[in-house]
Design a protein around this motif. Structure first.
Motif, PDB file in Angstrom:
ATOM      1  N   PHE A  90       4.319  83.891  37.718  1.00 30.36           N
ATOM      2  CA  PHE A  90       3.192  83.014  37.386  1.00 30.36           C
ATOM      3  C   PHE A  90       2.259  83.683  36.383  1.00 30.36           C
ATOM      4  N   CYS A  91       1.973  84.961  36.598  1.00 27.47           N
ATOM      5  CA  CYS A  91       1.098  85.689  35.667  1.00 27.47           C
ATOM      6  C   CYS A  91       1.711  85.760  34.275  1.00 27.47           C
ATOM      7  N   LEU A  92       3.015  86.000  34.210  1.00 25.46           N
ATOM      8  CA  LEU A  92       3.689  86.076  32.918  1.00 25.46           C
ATOM      9  C   LEU A  92       3.767  84.717  32.231  1.00 25.46           C
ATOM     10  N   SER A  93       3.774  83.636  33.009  1.00 25.27           N
ATOM     11  CA  SER A  93       3.937  82.300  32.450  1.00 25.27           C
ATOM     12  C   SER A  93       2.618  81.637  32.078  1.00 25.27           C
ATOM     13  N   TYR A  94       1.530  81.988  32.766  1.00 22.73           N
ATOM     14  CA  TYR A  94       0.285  81.253  32.546  1.00 22.73           C
ATOM     15  C   TYR A  94      -0.927  82.129  32.179  1.00 22.73           C
ATOM     16  N   PRO A  95      -1.562  82.845  33.093  1.00 27.08           N
ATOM     17  CA  PRO A  95      -2.807  83.530  32.717  1.00 27.08           C
ATOM     18  C   PRO A  95      -2.637  84.635  31.683  1.00 27.08           C
ATOM     19  N   PHE A  96      -1.512  85.346  31.687  1.00 19.32           N
ATOM     20  CA  PHE A  96      -1.326  86.425  30.717  1.00 19.32           C
ATOM     21  C   PHE A  96      -1.218  85.919  29.284  1.00 19.32           C
ATOM     22  N   PRO A  97      -0.278  84.997  28.958  1.00 19.06           N
ATOM     23  CA  PRO A  97      -0.244  84.489  27.579  1.00 19.06           C
ATOM     24  C   PRO A  97      -1.484  83.685  27.213  1.00 19.06           C
ATOM     25  N   ALA A  98      -2.054  82.960  28.185  1.00 21.04           N
ATOM     26  CA  ALA A  98      -3.268  82.188  27.898  1.00 21.04           C
ATOM     27  C   ALA A  98      -4.428  83.113  27.541  1.00 21.04           C
ATOM     28  N   PHE A  99      -4.508  84.254  28.223  1.00 19.62           N
ATOM     29  CA  PHE A  99      -5.556  85.228  27.904  1.00 19.62           C
ATOM     30  C   PHE A  99      -5.401  85.757  26.487  1.00 19.62           C
ATOM     31  N   LEU A 100      -4.182  86.121  26.089  1.00 17.65           N
ATOM     32  CA  LEU A 100      -3.964  86.649  24.744  1.00 17.65           C
ATOM     33  C   LEU A 100      -4.259  85.603  23.679  1.00 17.65           C
ATOM     34  N   LEU A 101      -3.928  84.353  23.963  1.00 14.77           N
ATOM     35  CA  LEU A 101      -4.217  83.282  23.013  1.00 14.77           C
ATOM     36  C   LEU A 101      -5.713  83.040  22.894  1.00 14.77           C
ATOM     37  N   GLU A 102      -6.403  83.037  24.021  1.00 15.51           N
ATOM     38  CA  GLU A 102      -7.842  82.818  24.003  1.00 15.51           C
ATOM     39  C   GLU A 102      -8.593  83.999  23.388  1.00 15.51           C
ATOM     40  N   ALA A 103      -8.179  85.212  23.757  1.00 12.66           N
ATOM     41  CA  ALA A 103      -8.867  86.406  23.246  1.00 12.66           C
ATOM     42  C   ALA A 103      -8.652  86.564  21.748  1.00 12.66           C
ATOM     43  N   ASN A 104      -7.467  86.168  21.259  1.00 11.65           N
ATOM     44  CA  ASN A 104      -7.176  86.184  19.828  1.00 11.65           C
ATOM     45  C   ASN A 104      -7.437  87.562  19.214  1.00 11.65           C
ATOM     46  N   PHE A 105      -6.869  88.596  19.855  1.00  9.52           N
ATOM     47  CA  PHE A 105      -7.040  89.955  19.350  1.00  9.52           C
ATOM     48  C   PHE A 105      -6.369  90.160  17.998  1.00  9.52           C
ATOM     49  N   ASN A 106      -5.256  89.458  17.794  1.00  8.19           N
ATOM     50  CA  ASN A 106      -4.469  89.668  16.580  1.00  8.19           C
ATOM     51  C   ASN A 106      -3.998  88.316  16.060  1.00  8.19           C
ATOM     52  N   GLN A 107      -4.840  87.664  15.281  1.00  7.80           N
ATOM     53  CA  GLN A 107      -4.525  86.341  14.758  1.00  7.80           C
ATOM     54  C   GLN A 107      -3.278  86.366  13.887  1.00  7.80           C
ATOM     55  N   GLN A 108      -3.118  87.425  13.130  1.00  7.80           N
ATOM     56  CA  GLN A 108      -1.962  87.542  12.250  1.00  7.80           C
ATOM     57  C   GLN A 108      -0.661  87.585  13.054  1.00  7.80           C
ATOM     58  N   ALA A 109      -0.687  88.330  14.166  1.00  4.32           N
ATOM     59  CA  ALA A 109       0.512  88.419  15.003  1.00  4.32           C
ATOM     60  C   ALA A 109       0.853  87.071  15.609  1.00  4.32           C
ATOM     61  N   ILE A 110      -0.162  86.333  16.047  1.00  2.00           N
ATOM     62  CA  ILE A 110       0.072  85.017  16.635  1.00  2.00           C
ATOM     63  C   ILE A 110       0.665  84.069  15.598  1.00  2.00           C
ATOM     64  N   GLU A 111       0.142  84.109  14.378  1.00  2.00           N
ATOM     65  CA  GLU A 111       0.654  83.239  13.330  1.00  2.00           C
ATOM     66  C   GLU A 111       2.081  83.607  12.931  1.00  2.00           C
ATOM     67  N   MET A 112       2.452  84.882  13.069  1.00  2.00           N
ATOM     68  CA  MET A 112       3.806  85.310  12.735  1.00  2.00           C
ATOM     69  C   MET A 112       4.804  84.850  13.798  1.00  2.00           C
ATOM     70  N   ILE A 113       4.332  84.738  15.030  1.00  2.00           N
ATOM     71  CA  ILE A 113       5.212  84.325  16.124  1.00  2.00           C
ATOM     72  C   ILE A 113       5.317  82.808  16.192  1.00  2.00           C
ATOM     73  N   TYR A 114       4.199  82.122  15.992  1.00  2.00           N
ATOM     74  CA  TYR A 114       4.160  80.675  16.121  1.00  2.00           C
ATOM     75  C   TYR A 114       3.776  80.033  14.802  1.00  2.00           C
ATOM     76  N   ASP A 115       4.342  78.875  14.549  1.00  2.00           N
ATOM     77  CA  ASP A 115       3.927  78.123  13.373  1.00  2.00           C
ATOM     78  C   ASP A 115       2.872  77.103  13.785  1.00  2.00           C
ATOM     79  N   SER A 116       2.460  76.278  12.851  1.00  2.00           N
ATOM     80  CA  SER A 116       1.360  75.351  13.112  1.00  2.00           C
ATOM     81  C   SER A 116       1.706  74.318  14.179  1.00  2.00           C
TER      82      SER A 116
END
Length: 464
Positions: free
Chosen positions: A40-66
């Protein structure tokens, strides 16, 4: 960098789950809810935290498209918190342990267990051979696992046998129980050789699926059995195992890709693997690469609140059982075609296309089915059923020698619905488990729905 309130909430949720796992009373050192907490932690609060915190916008954009852009939504946060609490309430419902008393399992004779294990193993070998034949042989299929999974290489009518190659997992666990727990004096060497062969077959089966999770679950299962059966946690084994799992999640795709060089020899496979890692510039960081393997349940939940659709009212479970029937029989004889499921709808919402199937996860599936009421009802029942199964199996954990392996395997299968959330995919992926369990418990064993006279309850309601 200043964190917003939703990011803080997700981090607090992870800390809460982590602390609760250490303070709550458990019937074994590692139980069903322990594994649920991890997934559950790996599926929900952990990725949601990284998305919300947005520590590395460039990394997120490289992994996901629009198309998979995450939108901060309070409803998503509330659904994650509420869903977890409902599963927890269902898991600790007294009725789950109460009704588990009315299910008894009898011990099987060793000879029958051995025949069952060997039969399932041979069936897996036959299924692997038949499945691989449509691609030119098993070796060719191994070199094309990534292409087959991506749909680049077309599958033939024999793809149905892919459902049965994982009976090798079940057979391998039964053989391990016989060799390492039962420890028979007769034919021990022969059984040990058969078990070693089953490990090879299970590895081939997992590789043919090009899936990292099946392979991780298979080898991790042996360690979890040791923890459950002995009640001891060895850090000298746990830490290397966690590192190994982390590395395999990061580089598993590259490893499967490197198998395309098998015809050229082992050196070519190693060279291909090394070059693929060096040329991989899409990850943007190990933590975000890890997140990319678990983030889609969050995207799906986000889409379930943003998009407009008709509630499915849990009809996907009917479609799921229909999907177990080969389409040639269902459509050819009865003229019935399985309608699009929640995963099809979710894939269109998340990726704007249906070429790739994106499972919604248990929370989004509940929202798609009946909104907030569906979330509360289904998550409660999901937790209740997990405790019901655990209570039954724990009663025999030290009385039936193969039960520790069956317990861990059932634990993994139950928990895997958390990131999947689609009955069709779930039932197809684990049809081998249903088939093998039916043969073990009904075909060569005996179960009854009457209260066992040997039942003795401890304070938690479970007998161990």
């Amino acid at each position: 960098m200043e964190l917003n309130m939703l990011a803080v909430t997700y981090m607090a949720t992870i800390v809460f789950i982590f602390l609760m796992e250490f303070v709550r009373k458990k019937d074994t050192l590692f139980d069903f809810f322990s594994w649920f907490n991890v997934i559950f932690c790996l599926s929900y609060p952990f990725p949601a935290f990284l998305l919300e915190a947005n520590f590395n916008q460039q990394a997120i954009e490289m992994i996901y498209d629009s198309r998979t852009r995450y939108t901060s939504n309070l409803q998503t946060t509330v659904a994650i918190l509420l869903g977890y609490l409902c599963v927890m309430v269902g898991f600790y419902a007294k009725s789950a342990t109460k009704y588990s008393k009315y299910f008894s399992i009898q011990q099987n004779k060793d000879g029958k267990i051995i025949l069952c294990a060997i039969g399932l193993l041979l069936f897996a070998c036959l299924s692997i051979q038949i499945y691989g034949s449509q691609y030119g042989g098993v070796l060719v299929a191994l070199t094309q696992t990534n292409l087959i999974r991506a749909g680049v290489v077309e599958s033939g009518p024999l793809v149905f046998f892919k459902q049965f190659i994982f009976t090798s997992f079940f057979a391998s666990y039964l053989l391990a129980a016989i060799v390492f727990i039962r420890k028979p004096k007769k034919f021990r060497i022969i059984l040990l050789v058969i078990f070693a062969f089953s490990v090879v077959v299970a590895f081939v089966a997992a590789t043919l699926s090009s899936g990292r999770i099946p392979l991780i679950n298979y080898f991790l299962g042996f360690y979890l059995v040791s923890v459950v059966y002995r009640g001891k946690l060895s850090l000298s084994i746990t830490i290397p195992a966690m590192i190994g799992v982390f590395l395999f999640i990061l580089y598993g795709k590259v490893l499967f890709f490197s198998l395309t060089a098998i015809p050229k020899g082992l050196d070519a496979v190693i060279e291909t693997f090394t070059q693929a890692i060096q040329n991989d510039t899409s990850s943007g960081g190990g933590l975000y690469t890890l997140m990319s393997n678990f983030v889609y349940p969050v995207h799906s939940l986000d889409s379930a609140f943003k998009e407009v659709y008709e509630p499915s009212l849990f009809v996907d479970w009917i479609y799921g059982f229909m999907a177990l029937i080969p389409s040639r029989i269902l459509d050819g004889l009865f003229g019935i075609e399985v309608p699009p499921t929640t995963s099809d709808l979710n894939s269109e919402f998340v990726l704007e296309v249906r070429t790739t199937t994106i499972p919604p996860g248990v929370l989004a599936f509940s929202i798609y089915s009946m909104s907030w009421l569906g979330l509360i009802i289904f998550c409660f029942l999901y937790g209740w059923f997990g405790r019901y199964l655990q209570s039954i199996l724990l009663r025999y954990i030290h009385n039936i020698y193969w039960m520790p392996f069956f317990y861990v395997l059932t634990l993994q299968v139950w928990t895997d619905y958390t990131p999947t959330g689609d009955p069709r995919l779930y039932l197809i992926n684990y049809f081998w488990f249903l088939l093998s369990s039916t043969i073990l418990l009904l075909g060569i064993g005996k179960i009854s729905l009457t209260k066992s006279p040997k039942y003795q309850a401890n304070k938690s309601g479970d007998r161990i």
